[in-house]
Design an enzyme around this catalytic site. Structure first.
Site, short mmCIF file in Angstrom:
data_model
loop_
_atom_site.label_atom_id
_atom_site.label_comp_id
_atom_site.label_asym_id
_atom_site.label_seq_id
_atom_site.Cartn_x
_atom_site.Cartn_y
_atom_site.Cartn_z
N ALA A 163 40.70 8.95 101.90
CA ALA A 163 39.49 8.06 101.60
C ALA A 163 39.78 7.00 102.29
CB ALA A 163 39.10 7.91 100.18
N LYS A 222 26.61 16.27 112.20
CA LYS A 222 27.52 16.90 111.54
C LYS A 222 27.36 16.91 109.98
CE LYS A 222 32.53 16.31 110.82
NZ LYS A 222 33.87 15.40 111.14
N LYS A 278 36.80 8.95 116.66
CA LYS A 278 36.71 8.42 115.27
C LYS A 278 35.17 7.74 114.96
CE LYS A 278 37.79 6.46 111.30
NZ LYS A 278 37.93 7.57 110.09
N SER A 279 34.70 8.01 113.87
CA SER A 279 33.31 7.56 113.66
C SER A 279 33.14 5.98 113.84
CB SER A 279 32.80 7.90 112.32
OG SER A 279 32.57 9.16 112.23
N GLY A 330 41.71 20.55 105.84
CA GLY A 330 42.95 21.27 105.76
C GLY A 330 42.53 23.01 105.41
N LEU A 343 35.87 4.99 106.42
CA LEU A 343 35.16 4.58 107.73
C LEU A 343 35.90 3.27 108.67
CD1 LEU A 343 31.64 6.04 107.03
CD2 LEU A 343 33.45 6.98 108.67
N SER A 397 36.91 14.47 114.68
CA SER A 397 36.54 12.93 114.60
C SER A 397 37.58 12.56 113.46
CB SER A 397 35.16 12.60 113.88
OG SER A 397 34.95 11.48 113.90
N CYS A 425 30.00 11.80 105.65
CA CYS A 425 31.35 11.25 105.30
C CYS A 425 31.11 11.24 103.50
CB CYS A 425 31.62 9.89 105.59
SG CYS A 425 33.17 9.13 104.84
C1 LIG Z 1 42.19 11.07 107.92
C2 LIG Z 1 40.93 11.67 108.01
C3 LIG Z 1 39.94 10.84 108.68
C4 LIG Z 1 38.48 11.29 109.13
N1 LIG Z 1 37.59 10.65 109.53
C5 LIG Z 1 36.39 11.09 110.01
C6 LIG Z 1 35.59 10.41 110.52
O1 LIG Z 1 35.68 9.11 110.92
N2 LIG Z 1 34.31 10.89 110.82
C7 LIG Z 1 34.08 12.25 110.73
O2 LIG Z 1 33.08 12.77 110.96
N3 LIG Z 1 34.90 12.96 109.97
C8 LIG Z 1 36.02 12.55 109.70
N4 LIG Z 1 37.16 13.27 109.25
C9 LIG Z 1 36.81 14.64 109.01
C10 LIG Z 1 37.17 15.59 110.15
O3 LIG Z 1 36.52 15.32 111.23
C11 LIG Z 1 37.00 17.16 109.74
O4 LIG Z 1 35.63 17.30 109.72
C12 LIG Z 1 37.83 17.43 108.56
O5 LIG Z 1 39.11 16.74 108.29
C13 LIG Z 1 37.91 19.10 108.42
O6 LIG Z 1 38.93 19.67 109.65
P1 LIG Z 1 40.17 20.26 109.17
O7 LIG Z 1 40.17 21.04 107.96
O8 LIG Z 1 40.59 20.67 110.43
O9 LIG Z 1 41.07 18.72 109.11
C14 LIG Z 1 38.47 12.81 109.04
C15 LIG Z 1 39.33 13.58 108.30
C16 LIG Z 1 40.64 13.07 108.04
C17 LIG Z 1 41.68 13.92 107.50
#
Ligand SMILES: Cc1cc2nc3c(=O)[nH]c(=O)nc-3n(C[C@H](O)[C@H](O)[C@H](O)COP(=O)(O)O)c2cc1C
Length: 305
Positions: free
Chosen positions: A71, A164, A45-46, A216, A74, A21, A129
């Protein structure tokens, strides 16, 4: 031939790699593209009840060799305006999981119900979040509220529901247990880790919101630990997320107890092909280690003597 297809709370995934997401998933065509590039499922996206602008820039920065700090707050067009995107995403031919956030259990269930009406095949509750006031971790850290949210959504929709969870808690397995006891069909772990960065020359935090969430490579060990702890406490399927860039990262999550992995930050680095690349690296590694399927490797680190 090694088989990486997997089943998640009744959803059949041709590959265990899922678009996370918030990563290039605001539009139906982007989610369609992730599906074409090999993702086994996509998460939107949420989405909340009303449109939200989100936070001012800078809202997302890359920290060299560490990960991504964001940050974004949302931002979303509000549930009434996303039906077209969900229908377009469905044309990718893989399950579309609608990520939903809210400030109350009623809001979660209202938005979840509408997303189900737009054809979502599962709901993921963003209880995690780390930087949106009144949402996310302010709800997802309290087992009683998690219970209420899951119950409200399960009463409204007939779809599989994933909770989540955030790593910024003392007992993530306890929250997972509360979610599953309330009817959640699966757990997604983890969301980003609360973090910040400071510009020493300007003498101020870099993000406009000051504090954000780290994703990451740096968070993979945190995510693995969370999945491992949850897998010891609950039987429900788990989607592991946090720092999955390669097939080896995916297999670590599977061995910790995950049935699938979500991929976020790695899409920014390895491009859309990341899903197909991770899947073929995973196949080669499963073969090398003597596992015929994802299921055969799942939880082996949990039960290791
Ligand atoms: C720019 C950005 C926006 C994100 N927006 C959401 C979101 O809207 N809803 C959500 O549940 N997680 C959101 N996340 C978290 C990701 O879904 C994920 O849990 C997190 O990035 C860890 O995974 P990764 O290390 O593969 O990026 C967001 C992450 C990033 C980097």
């Amino acid at each position: 031939m090694v088989n990486t297809s997997t089943t998640l709370a009744g959803l059949r995934l041709r590959s265990p790699t899922v678009l996370a997401s918030g990563i290039l998933d605001e539009t139906g065509s982007a989610m369609h593209r992730a599906a074409r590039s090999g993702a086994g499922a996509v998460v939107t996206k949420s989405i909340g009840a009303k449109p939200r602008v989100g936070y001012a820039n800078p809202s997302c920065i890359e920290l060299d060799g560490v990960g991504v700090l964001n940050a974004v707050g949302l931002p979303n067009p509000g549930v009434e305006n996303v039906a077209q995107e969900l229908w377009a995403a469905a044309r990718g031919g893989v399950p579309v999981i609608a990520s939903v956030f809210g400030g109350t259990p009623e809001e979660f269930s209202e938005v979840g119900g509408m997303m189900a009406g737009y054809g979502a095949q599962a709901i993921e509750l963003n209880l995690s979040c780390p930087h949106a006031k009144g949402y996310g971790t302010e709800i997802g850290t309290d087992p009683a509220l998690v219970t209420e949210v899951v119950r409200a959504v399960k009463q409204r929709v007939r779809l599989p529901v994933f909770a989540k969870l955030a790593p910024n808690v003392p007992d993530i397995a306890g929250l997972a247990k509360a979610a599953v006891a309330a009817g959640a069909d699966g757990i997604t772990a983890i969301n980003t880790v609360k973090a910040m960065a400071i510009d020493v020359r300007a003498g101020r935090p870099i993000l406009a919101n000051r504090v954000g969430g780290l994703s990451g490579r740096a968070i993979k060990p945190v995510g693995l630990r969370a999945v491992y702890e949850i897998a010891q406490e609950v039987d429900a399927p788990i989607m592991g997320v946090g720092g999955v860039y390669t097939g080896e990262d995916a297999l670590e999550y599977i061995m910790a107890g995950a049935s699938a992995v979500q991929v976020g930050s790695a899409v920014m680095e390895r491009g859309w092909d990341v899903f197909a690349k991770i899947d073929s690296e995973l196949k080669a590694l499963l073969d090398e280690c003597g596992y015929p399927s994802v299921e055969a490797a799942r939880r082996v680190a949990v039960t290791a003597k």
